[in-house]
Design an enzyme around this catalytic site. Structure first.
Site, PDB file in Angstrom:
ATOM      1  N   CYS A  40      37.127 -35.412   3.806  1.00 19.98           N
ATOM      2  CA  CYS A  40      36.450 -35.871   2.582  1.00 19.98           C
ATOM      3  C   CYS A  40      37.098 -35.268   1.341  1.00 19.98           C
ATOM      4  O   CYS A  40      37.084 -34.048   1.151  1.00 19.98           O
ATOM      5  CB  CYS A  40      34.968 -35.497   2.676  1.00 19.98           C
ATOM      6  SG  CYS A  40      34.051 -35.704   1.138  1.00 19.98           S
ATOM      7  N   CYS A  78      34.710 -33.375  -0.988  1.00 21.01           N
ATOM      8  CA  CYS A  78      34.311 -32.114  -0.348  1.00 21.01           C
ATOM      9  C   CYS A  78      35.337 -31.025  -0.654  1.00 21.01           C
ATOM     10  O   CYS A  78      34.988 -29.873  -0.923  1.00 21.01           O
ATOM     11  CB  CYS A  78      34.183 -32.291   1.163  1.00 21.01           C
ATOM     12  SG  CYS A  78      32.910 -33.472   1.683  1.00 21.01           S
TER      13      CYS A  78
END
Length: 266
Positions: free
Chosen positions: A184, A187
């Site tokens: 991600c 993230c």
């Protein structure tokens, strides 16, 4: 056999056939046994160095937050680790090892760092794994212990609910959990921001993160729908969710979330 007097294709073929008749080629099949090489004296009798006699890289040192730090036992275990593993662990504990010339120096330095972390976490972390001012990448079992959730409830797909007798008692510091995935992009952007926020929050909040791919069961119980997701839990004996935010937050946004939730939970 010489082929110097073969000046055309026909004479060359004839000479090759004669050679084959005189020296037939024996084909080696897969079924024939091939002698395996015997160990030499150098590979079996050579003295092993210090690193060859110690434990492998998988060796871990476990500390129970309910116990006192056993320095003698810890040093004994550390001495069995490879130098490479000691260097890795020193780096994890943010101890510079570049000036160490002897393995024992690494052992002593790592033991001191572990003792310091033990003292810091003893009254802060229920599992002994969470350090004030740092973001800890936790396993499912560590997170459940920190939150006071039951394995049986998670196994049934539900979060453990606080008992009515607990009332508004909040004996522990709150939890800020970052649910992420290694693939991600947002993230990865949040990670350094969360570390900066954790350093500022210090012992006022247990800051953790957990890999949603690695622990899909827990991600399902937490009802994670987007990544990253920051979830704030109160500090009860059984932690209860106060608020969550999906998407990337910068340091100031993370601190605002913690302050807001802290006032809501108090």
């Amino acid at each position: 056999m010489s082929y110097a007097d073969c000046f055309d294709r026909e004479s060359l073929v004839k000479r090759l056939l004669e050679a084959r008749e005189n020296h037939p080629v024996v084909a080696v099949t897969e079924k024939e046994d091939v002698a395996s090489p015997q160990p030499t004296e150098s590979s079996t009798d050579a003295p092993s160095n210090e690193d060859d006699t110690v434990k492998d890289d998988a060796t871990t040192i476990s500390l129970d937050a309910d116990d006192e730090f056993d320095k003698e036992a810890t040093i004994s275990e550390l001495r069995e680790l490879r130098v490479k593993v000691l260097k890795e662990k020193l780096s994890e504990y943010k101890v510079r090892w570049g000036t160490f010339n002897e393995k024992e120096q690494m052992v002593q330095a790592l033991c001191n760092a572990m003792e310091q972390r033990f003292v810091q976490s003893k009254n802060f972390s229920r599992s002994g794994s969470i350090i004030p001012g740092e973001v800890t990448d936790v396993t499912e079992s560590v997170l459940l212990e920190e939150m006071g959730w039951l394995e049986s409830d998670v196994q049934n797909g539900v979060a453990t609910k606080p008992a009515a007798a607990d009332g508004n008692e909040l004996p522990h510091s709150p939890i800020l959990l970052d649910v992420y995935a290694t693939w991600c992009g947002p993230c990865k952007m949040v990670a350094p921001q969360l570390e900066a926020a954790a350093a500022e929050l210090g012992p006022s909040c247990r800051v953790m993160k957990i890999d949603s791919d690695k622990y899909q069961r827990l991600a399902s119980v937490l009802r994670i729908g987007g990544l990253p997701t920051l979830v704030y839990f109160d500090g009860g004996n059984v932690s209860k969710e106060v608020k969550r935010v999906e998407g990337a937050l910068m340091k100031d946004g993370i601190l605002d979330l913690v302050n807001e939730c802290g006032s809501m939970a108090s």
